[in-house]
Design a protein around this motif. Structure first.
Motif, short mmCIF file in Angstrom:
data_model
loop_
_atom_site.label_atom_id
_atom_site.label_comp_id
_atom_site.label_asym_id
_atom_site.label_seq_id
_atom_site.Cartn_x
_atom_site.Cartn_y
_atom_site.Cartn_z
N LEU A 72 0.96 -1.03 -0.25
CA LEU A 72 0.11 0.10 -0.05
C LEU A 72 0.66 1.22 -0.13
N HIS A 73 0.40 2.43 -0.83
CA HIS A 73 1.62 3.46 -0.67
C HIS A 73 1.38 3.70 0.60
N SER A 74 -0.27 4.20 1.50
CA SER A 74 -0.38 4.40 2.59
C SER A 74 -0.63 3.71 3.38
N ARG A 75 -0.82 4.10 4.95
CA ARG A 75 -1.08 2.96 6.21
C ARG A 75 -3.08 3.52 6.06
N PRO A 76 -3.65 2.39 6.19
CA PRO A 76 -4.93 1.76 5.69
C PRO A 76 -5.92 2.90 6.53
N SER A 77 -5.15 3.42 7.73
CA SER A 77 -5.94 4.58 8.10
C SER A 77 -6.42 5.77 7.92
N TYR A 78 -5.11 5.82 6.59
CA TYR A 78 -5.51 7.09 5.57
C TYR A 78 -6.40 6.69 4.51
N TYR A 79 -6.39 5.61 4.00
CA TYR A 79 -7.64 4.91 3.05
C TYR A 79 -8.88 4.88 3.88
N GLY A 80 -9.04 4.70 5.14
CA GLY A 80 -10.33 5.06 5.96
C GLY A 80 -10.44 6.66 5.94
N GLY A 81 -9.78 7.48 6.13
CA GLY A 81 -9.92 8.79 6.14
C GLY A 81 -10.33 9.37 4.85
N TYR A 82 -10.17 8.56 3.85
CA TYR A 82 -9.53 9.15 2.52
C TYR A 82 -11.38 8.67 2.62
N VAL A 83 -12.29 7.50 2.65
CA VAL A 83 -13.48 7.70 2.34
C VAL A 83 -13.84 7.79 3.34
N ALA A 84 -14.29 8.57 4.31
CA ALA A 84 -14.83 9.28 5.07
C ALA A 84 -14.69 10.69 4.53
N VAL A 85 -14.02 10.89 4.46
CA VAL A 85 -13.90 11.88 4.22
C VAL A 85 -15.12 12.13 2.92
N TRP A 86 -14.99 11.20 1.84
CA TRP A 86 -15.53 11.86 0.63
C TRP A 86 -17.10 11.06 0.56
N SER A 87 -17.17 11.10 2.23
CA SER A 87 -18.56 10.32 2.41
C SER A 87 -19.51 11.42 3.07
N ALA A 88 -18.79 11.99 4.17
CA ALA A 88 -19.33 12.99 4.77
C ALA A 88 -18.99 14.51 4.58
N LEU A 89 -17.90 14.84 4.17
CA LEU A 89 -17.59 16.17 3.52
C LEU A 89 -18.23 16.71 2.48
N GLU A 120 -4.05 14.56 3.86
CA GLU A 120 -3.22 15.73 4.51
C GLU A 120 -3.35 17.12 3.55
N GLN A 121 -4.10 16.96 2.45
CA GLN A 121 -4.64 18.10 1.89
C GLN A 121 -6.24 18.92 2.58
N VAL A 122 -6.77 18.04 2.68
CA VAL A 122 -8.32 18.20 2.99
C VAL A 122 -8.12 19.04 4.39
N VAL A 123 -7.19 18.31 5.27
CA VAL A 123 -6.61 18.70 6.81
C VAL A 123 -5.96 19.85 6.87
N LEU A 124 -5.25 20.42 5.27
CA LEU A 124 -4.43 21.83 5.32
C LEU A 124 -5.76 22.58 4.68
N GLY A 125 -6.30 22.02 4.12
CA GLY A 125 -7.54 22.95 3.99
C GLY A 125 -8.32 23.22 5.13
N GLY A 126 -8.48 22.55 5.75
CA GLY A 126 -9.06 22.66 7.03
C GLY A 126 -8.59 23.84 8.01
N LEU A 127 -7.67 23.29 8.03
CA LEU A 127 -6.60 24.74 8.55
C LEU A 127 -6.48 25.85 8.69
N ILE A 128 -6.57 26.03 6.69
CA ILE A 128 -6.22 27.35 6.41
C ILE A 128 -7.62 28.18 6.59
N LEU A 129 -8.72 27.04 6.23
CA LEU A 129 -10.08 27.77 6.86
C LEU A 129 -10.17 28.69 8.01
N ALA A 130 -10.05 27.65 9.21
CA ALA A 130 -10.02 27.88 10.48
C ALA A 130 -9.49 29.51 10.65
#
Length: 494
Positions: A36-53, A189-199
């Motif tokens: 895997l390119h990333s750890r499984p938790s990042y794949y979970g975060g990726y799906v959670a972001v696109w499902s909820a955001l 991490e791009q989504v997290v960065l966008g959230g920080l910029i928004l805050a």
């Protein structure tokens, strides 16, 4: 479904999507997670972001826009005589319709039908359900309330469907997009960065919005009252002038308010700076770690006390005490027991405000003093200097820029204080140097000018914005100067 329930559902969907994404990533990787390119938790975060955001953003937009659209549709059905009335009258009519609509949801179908048919007593039925109705509803209001409920229900059900549909679409496509080579960590991490910029942007845009609103209203005030009369006037009397005076408004001189603001702030700093600074020196240089761990939090408890409590303390305890004490002293000296210190005075407000500022001075100065390297203390003590000489000749000179900056920040806090001054200093806008007499500040007059049912069309109310922008500029200049002092004169240590 209400917005709060939908929000909770989206949170649940996000958690479920996170675990589904993790499981799918592990299933694709098999026993070899290194593929895997990333750890499984990042794949979970990726799906959670696109499902909820995206669904969450749609929910926020819908809740912001839908009430305005429903209100415009309902108002469009008002009779012609209501539409021709002033905006304030239309607002009152719509508020009554909203009360009726809320009451209709509490009635049984038969009771609601009787109201729609005009055979029921509207006020009696709604009062029995705990919904007060001001006045007798007009004939068109019941159908308008029914229409309001219908449109609101349609909006809520449509919103529920759209939000769940977007969440399902996001969950489906994000799960399909998971592959071992997907750069899930980069996307998350791009989504997290966008959230920080928004805050960060929220804080900046809020400040810009506050300043812009004050500048706009202050410009309206200065179109009615010349700026030189406001900034250089020595009389504060914002009442309408007497007939025949040749002026339509009172006098709006800033000088008495500015003098009172600075005077009370100076008195407060006189009390706060020595106590706070000496407390910081003791805590940083003399107190044991055990004593410091106990006393320092107790000292900082003062910062958590609401300012209104300080105001009550000043009005009920400190002011009468100083008044009675001055009367006793005057009686011992001259035999006349008249008090020369009034209960509401500059001294009372400054003393209590100084108590409130002690933890600010102490905490900021303590941080600056403890930042001085230990090697400088040990070097001074090693050369034979005493601890007090080390504090006086080594530590304080090194920490002086930071201490000055801390004192300036504390001064800006004192200038902006309101409740203590309202209760302890009085409302007398005058210029005098006697600290035993009452004075007032800019913040008190802002409160006075904006208290009550007012319309922002007269200089008597708009002057509050001119006072606000003036106070903002003063505190901003103090903060900027404090940062300048700290950055220019601070010591750089390795």
């Amino acid at each position: 479904m209400s917005g709060s329930v939908l929000l909770f559902c989206l949170l649940v969907i996000g958690v479920v999507a996170y675990w589904l994404g993790r499981l799918r990533a592990r299933a694709l990787a098999g026993p070899k997670l290194s593929s895997l390119h990333s750890r499984p938790s990042y794949y979970g975060g990726y799906v959670a972001v696109w499902s909820a955001l995206p669904a969450l953003l749609m929910l926020g937009v819908w809740l912001s826009v839908s009430p305005s659209l429903v209100q415009s549709v309902v108002r469009g059905g008002f009779p012609e005589e209501v539409l021709a009335a002033p905006q304030a009258t239309q607002n009152l009519e719509y508020n009554m319709i909203r009360s009726l609509a809320r009451g209709l949801t509490l009635l049984s179908p038969s009771e609601a039908t009787s109201l729609v048919d005009g055979s029921g007593d509207v006020r009696a039925l709604l009062s029995a359900k705990g919904v007060p109705v001001a006045g007798e509803p007009k004939p068109y209001m019941i159908p308008a309330a029914v229409e309001l409920n219908r449109l609101s229900a349609i909006s809520q059900w449509t919103m529920t469907g759209v939000v769940f549909l977007m969440a399902a679409i996001g969950l489906f496509f994000s799960l399909r997009a998971i592959t071992p080579k997907l750069r899930a960590r980069n996307r998350v991490e791009q989504v997290v960065l966008g959230g920080l910029i928004l805050a960060s942007s929220v804080a900046i845009l809020t400040t810009v919005g506050i300043v812009a609103s004050m500048l706009g209203e202050a410009a309206r005030f200065f179109s009615m009252v010349p700026a030189h009369e406001f900034f250089f006037g020595t009389v504060w009397d914002p009442r309408f002038a007497a007939a025949g005076s040749g002026s339509s408004a009172g006098q709006f001189g800033l000088i008495p308010l500015l003098a009172g603001t600075l005077y009370i702030a100076i008195v407060a700093m006189v009390f706060a700076v020595p106590v706070g600074l000496f407390a910081a020196i003791y805590m940083a240089e003399y107190a044991s770690s055990r004593l410091r761990s106990v006393v320092k939090p107790l000292l900082e408890v003062l910062a958590g006390i609401p300012t209104i409590v300080y105001g009550f303390f000043a009005m009920v305890t400190v002011g009468p005490f100083l008044r009675d004490l001055s009367g006793q002293l005057n009686g011992l000296v001259s035999g006349n027991y008249a008090s020369f210190i009034q209960a509401q005075s500059v001294l009372t407000a400054g003393f209590v405000m100084g108590i409130m500022l002690i933890p600010f001075v102490s905490s900021l100065s303590d941080d600056v003093i403890t930042a001085v390297p230990r090697a400088m203390r040990d070097g001074s003590l090693g050369l034979g200097a005493t601890r007090s000489e080390t504090v006086k000749r080594v530590i304080l000179p090194s920490a002086l820029p930071g201490i000055v900056g801390a004192l300036l920040l504390t001064a800006s806090r004192a200038i902006g204080e309101t409740m203590i001054v309202v209760l302890a200093a009085g409302v007398a806008a005058r210029m005098q140097i006697n600290p035993f007499e009452p004075m007032t500040t800019i913040t008190v007059k802002i409160v006075n000018q904006l208290t009550g049912d007012l319309e922002f069309t007269s200089p008597q109310t708009l002057v509050a914005f001119a006072l606000g922008i003036t106070l903002f500029v003063i505190t901003l200049c103090l903060n900027v100067y404090a940062l300048y002092i700290v950055r220019k004169y601070r010591e750089q240590y390795e």
